[in-house]
Design a protein around this motif. Structure first.
Motif: not given
Lengths: 251, 251, 251, 251
Positions: C175-188, C209-217, C238-242
């Motif tokens: 939070x401190x490092x980001x510009x306002x409106x900047x993106x957080x993204x995490x893979x778990x 906030x958004x959590x999404x899973x990406x599957x390919x075939x 899972x990918x989580x964004x905010x």
């Protein structure tokens, strides 16, 4: 009897006096298994804790599947319910293969129903017969050496179920064999098989056509470590369903 | 009778002399349906071509599903086969809800088996009773007003099947009710329900635990335009299975 | 240079005078590769036909992925686009690991942007440095030995990207490092990591906030034999964004 | 500016003095938005709390996608990374459509690269031009009225990217336009398009062919209620990739 060790290792074995089951976690003497209640723990020679379980239909399917089968229990389950096959149903099936799907169908149509299972390769029929005997389901099955792309002898059946390379060639005979409103179901690994089969089904007046794919994903469940398993079977095949409609003046 | 129009529109209706089925493609007089063979075409007042089909279990499930149910036929099919429930099985189920899963279980355990279905809400039981009467499956079901998180009266059952909010609270009673080697099966929409249930199953000595998710995708099949349908139900719930193991000295 | 044999076999190799590439389809002398145009065919000693291709970012990722990485190119691609990371962006990343995600981020923020990549294990940093040198991307990266769960030195960055075990501990510093409106993204990989991270993101005033899973075939495409491949990676993570929101009176 | 309300509702708006944004949660005067720092909260006339966010590429894509587009950001992200398109790349694209994929490509090839975007329908080009102007990306794009199934004017490009009905007709021209080792990428909703395209790619000597489908699933994350969202887009299209190989004696 199934000797269950953990999620990855289970042994389906026929208990015989004097025999021994060897596993990489030590051996178990069959004599110790005799009279053992299902659900009981059994120690191997190396101290590993097995549990004696009563074999289920799926345990048998797992065993058969190790050989030639591409249809998985997930596909068979969907086929069963979507094609409305239940106790008392009369079902034509082809090809028999090792008898995996035959076993499932027999398990669910018994005791009043019957499975007529066609196979062009006589040697497969012998394997299937042995597998069905073992599961006690042979009495609900008529095994037939024959080619359903040339004709089906039964009539007024509730369902025709196909797991073979050219299902579209069977559609006219399936139409004749089925009761009005009866179910056609076919399993195919490739999309071209599906397209041809659906075209012929439409041409022969089947209705309520549906093609569906069933995917399953297993989970590792453990607080703090819960996640889907990494690898999965991403594709076995497509299931195509239809129901027989008749014209005003009969078939 | 099911009056089938196309892949998106079908009407499950009880034929009654003097009644009329109204659809946006015109109406059909029930009197014209009486004596109609299944599979036959029927024209509506606006000339639309319907086909009269014999209702399947899934047609009934589709109808019931419109109400409160989150479990889909795909989930019920997997549960049935993975929990080894077939003709002759004695199964405890909770909660009854509108009776959709109850119908499927009764359809597959008949004629020798039996479903004991618990529901805490008396008013749901009345709906379920009507639905089961309609499908002719009521005689294979015992509907019970009661709370399985407080106890299960049956013993030596082949399977306990749960579709309720707190399955983990039922685990000790499921253990008592089950035969050794018998199957526990539970459907839960959220992953937290799964984690709690698996913890309690492990604690009570269930083995062969498995959590699986079943996803289906329908296809539009037409030469040159073949593709999966755009929208799908991406999640209904997780299925968790286990089997009862017993200690050396009984339970 | 990539020496491509078929869909399953490709060799990423640094061409050195006098060296030899050994494959089970025969060997290729590096001297023959020198001066070879990309896209050209090369015969091995056993007559197998290879094609010389220019290495892509994904060829490098494939190589790195063989080691410790669980994030796949599919996940990195989604992360890149969903977190709005493009040329000119300033991005904080942790942990560096073998530098796979670092490479991708550097590839896409160049030439004006910069990646600040934190790693607690000094020995990983050395590996990552070599990998980044090899791909020519090191000049766009600042490799830092440090623990982002203790703090982040950069400020006004466009995105903070995490692939580590305890992303929730980093949220206040992100939070401190980001510009306002900047993106957080995490893979778990696990769902429990996601739940904790989302709770802390909500608590610190991140929005969108958004959590999404990406599957390919992958598909086997061949007329008459077209079908998805049998096995697939069913889960990586899972990918989580905010995005950072600020209060009326600044942060 | 994006006015973000919650996971389902966001408004991308161009701030103009004197204008008003009307939402079903009340209105917001544009004059109050002027000078507002990104990330700041804004109250609507009905007291709903919005957050002012800086528009991302994906916010623009979301807006454009509401019209004609079937390609989703997930597909564009995979295409970008799998086709090795990054800063500095020269890319041919067709068809332009509303300019959604054009925007993404321009965003990632800037500042040194360039997108040559072909469209047969002149009226689409005008829409695309306005959309690209709005995102400030027009300077990196050459919009061309033309039909790539008849030819491509550019040569030595890094990638050819197709989202049109008959990609197989473009393959010979893509081959000529590409640098050796350069990437071909095509998006197609139906499997028959894929089969034809792969056949022609094989015939023209493309290697490293790959067809892949990308599926995403969003999660509702909340302790005790965590689960995938019920409905999802199950299919947008298939992505097919290949790379140009050349014969010994040039093309």
């Amino acid at each position: 009897m199934v000797l269950y060790l953990d999620g990855r290792r289970r042994y389906l074995t026929r208990v015989k006096r004097g025999s021994t089951l060897h596993t990489h976690k030590g051996y178990l003497a069959h004599d110790d298994l005799i009279g053992k209640a299902f659900g009981s723990p059994i120690q191997s020679s190396l101290g590993a804790r097995f549990v004696a379980l009563k074999p289920t239909l799926r345990d048998y399917l797992r065993k058969l599947a190790r050989r030639t089968q591409v249809m998985y229990p997930k596909d068979m389950a969907l086929l069963l319910v979507y094609a409305n096959i239940g106790p008392g149903a009369r079902v034509v099936e082809a090809g028999t293969g090792s008898g995996a799907l035959t076993s499932l169908l027999a398990f669910y149509v018994k005791p009043e129903g019957r499975v007529y299972s066609y196979e062009t390769h006589g040697e497969f029929l012998e394997t299937a017969r042995r597998n069905l005997e073992r599961t006690g389901l042979l009495e609900f099955v008529t095994l037939k050496e024959g080619d359903v792309t040339q004709g089906i002898e039964e009539t007024q059946v509730d369902a025709v179920v196909l797991d073979l390379a050219t299902p579209w060639l069977v559609v006219p005979y399936a139409f004749k064999a089925l009761k009005p409103s009866g179910a056609f179901a076919s399993f195919s690994p490739t999309i071209e098989q599906v397209v041809k089969t659906v075209e012929v089904l439409n041409h022969h007046g089947f209705v309520d056509l549906e093609t569906v794919e069933c995917m399953t994903r297993r989970y590792q469940v453990e607080r703090g470590r819960t996640r889907p398993e990494t690898l999965a079977v991403a594709h076995t095949g497509y299931l195509t369903f239809g129901r027989k409609a008749v014209s005003q003046h009969g078939e």
